[in-house]
Design an enzyme around this catalytic site. Structure first.
Site, PDB file in Angstrom:
ATOM      1  N   ARG A  66       0.814  -1.218   0.000  1.00 52.67           N
ATOM      2  CA  ARG A  66       0.000   0.000   0.000  1.00 52.67           C
ATOM      3  C   ARG A  66       0.849   1.270   0.000  1.00 52.67           C
ATOM      4  NH1 ARG A  66      -3.448  -1.841   4.653  1.00 52.67           N
ATOM      5  NH2 ARG A  66      -2.126  -3.670   4.459  1.00 52.67           N
ATOM      6  N   GLU A 103       3.911  -8.460  15.635  1.00 49.27           N
ATOM      7  CA  GLU A 103       3.193  -8.879  16.841  1.00 49.27           C
ATOM      8  C   GLU A 103       3.275 -10.406  16.997  1.00 49.27           C
ATOM      9  OE1 GLU A 103      -0.712  -7.361  16.783  1.00 49.27           O
ATOM     10  OE2 GLU A 103      -1.126  -7.961  18.853  1.00 49.27           O
TER      11      GLU A 103
HETATM   12  P1  AMP Z   1       3.343  -1.731  11.791  1.00 48.84           P
HETATM   13  O1  AMP Z   1       4.655  -2.349  11.413  1.00 48.84           O
HETATM   14  O2  AMP Z   1       2.724  -2.376  12.999  1.00 48.84           O
HETATM   15  O3  AMP Z   1       3.408  -0.221  11.923  1.00 48.84           O
HETATM   16  O4  AMP Z   1       2.331  -2.084  10.646  1.00 48.84           O
HETATM   17  C1  AMP Z   1       2.341  -1.370   9.521  1.00 48.84           C
HETATM   18  C2  AMP Z   1       1.822  -2.126   8.335  1.00 48.84           C
HETATM   19  O5  AMP Z   1       0.748  -3.028   8.640  1.00 48.84           O
HETATM   20  C3  AMP Z   1       1.318  -1.132   7.371  1.00 48.84           C
HETATM   21  O6  AMP Z   1       1.809  -1.466   6.105  1.00 48.84           O
HETATM   22  C4  AMP Z   1      -0.182  -1.212   7.463  1.00 48.84           C
HETATM   23  O7  AMP Z   1      -0.708  -1.144   6.177  1.00 48.84           O
HETATM   24  C5  AMP Z   1      -0.489  -2.563   8.104  1.00 48.84           C
HETATM   25  N1  AMP Z   1      -1.446  -2.464   9.219  1.00 48.84           N
HETATM   26  C6  AMP Z   1      -1.185  -2.665  10.529  1.00 48.84           C
HETATM   27  N2  AMP Z   1      -2.268  -2.534  11.291  1.00 48.84           N
HETATM   28  C7  AMP Z   1      -3.273  -2.203  10.459  1.00 48.84           C
HETATM   29  C8  AMP Z   1      -4.674  -1.895  10.627  1.00 48.84           C
HETATM   30  N3  AMP Z   1      -5.266  -1.907  11.819  1.00 48.84           N
HETATM   31  N4  AMP Z   1      -5.388  -1.581   9.527  1.00 48.84           N
HETATM   32  C9  AMP Z   1      -4.804  -1.557   8.310  1.00 48.84           C
HETATM   33  N5  AMP Z   1      -3.512  -1.848   8.077  1.00 48.84           N
HETATM   34  C10 AMP Z   1      -2.747  -2.166   9.130  1.00 48.84           C
END
Ligand code: AMP
Length: 184
Positions: A66, A103
């Site tokens: 994305r 996670e």
């Molecule tokens: P993070 O590494 O936890 O910051 O996760 C980031 C990636 O996971 C991004 O590319 C987001 O598109 C996706 N992502 C994580 N949580 C969500 C959520 N609640 N809704 C949509 N996309 C998410």
């Protein structure tokens, strides 16, 4: 109402919350309603471009998948090179990889070694993704830029889930963090 408030409202009202996707307990923020409305997509990209214009950037990097949707048109708008950061096994040339913990489990992302050209040491890169959650993905992506000799000067997102405190994690790697809309 200021312009920045109106773009935040537009984004927040466009997002579709999908409970329990991809697993139980996660509320997935679906950005496809932004993409399906050309006016909203355009406003989102323009707002992102305005935020980043003053920063004297040399490259726009986007995180698969994305981050590509927003990063590539932004690079075109700012007339800058686009650097794709991809999932493993997709890039054909010499590359650097990094693995990081999620996670549950771990993930790997990759970059071409020559993605910043022959002036990597003076590169000022913006790292783009759709959403900041825990910050782990973008932090790893910034470390990849460092591994090929460049520097990320800003990380920018369409949406930030501030309750997950990804900003603090990311601040270890990049000094400026910007988001168009915030979910508290
Ligand atoms: P993070 O590494 O936890 O910051 O996760 C980031 C990636 O996971 C991004 O590319 C987001 O598109 C996706 N992502 C994580 N949580 C969500 C959520 N609640 N809704 C949509 N996309 C998410």
């Amino acid at each position: 109402m200021s312009n920045s408030n109106s773009i935040e409202n537009t984004i927040l009202t466009s997002l579709r919350d999908v409970p329990d996707f991809p697993k139980k307990g996660i509320i997935f923020k679906d950005i496809t309603p932004i993409l399906s409305n050309p006016q909203v997509f355009n406003q989102t990209l323009s707002a992102l471009a305005e935020l980043l214009k003053p920063l004297n950037l040399t490259h726009i990097a986007g995180i698969e998948a994305r981050g590509f949707i927003f990063g590539a048109p932004l690079a075109r708008e700012l007339n800058l090179p686009f650097v794709p950061i991809r999932k493993p096994g997709k890039l054909p040339w010499k590359k650097q990889s990094i693995s990081y913990t999620l996670e549950y489990g771990s993930a790997t992302i990759e970059i071409h070694e020559d993605a910043l050209g022959d002036k990597a040491e003076s590169a000022r890169v913006a790292m783009i993704d759709d959403l900041l959650a825990t910050g782990g993905t973008t932090k790893a992506a910034c470390q990849l830029i460092k591994a090929i000799g460049g520097k990320v000067v800003v990380a920018a997102f369409i949406v930030e889930l501030s309750f997950l405190r990804g900003r603090a994690v990311l601040a270890e790697e990049v000094s400026e963090i910007k988001s168009l809309a915030c979910v508290k």
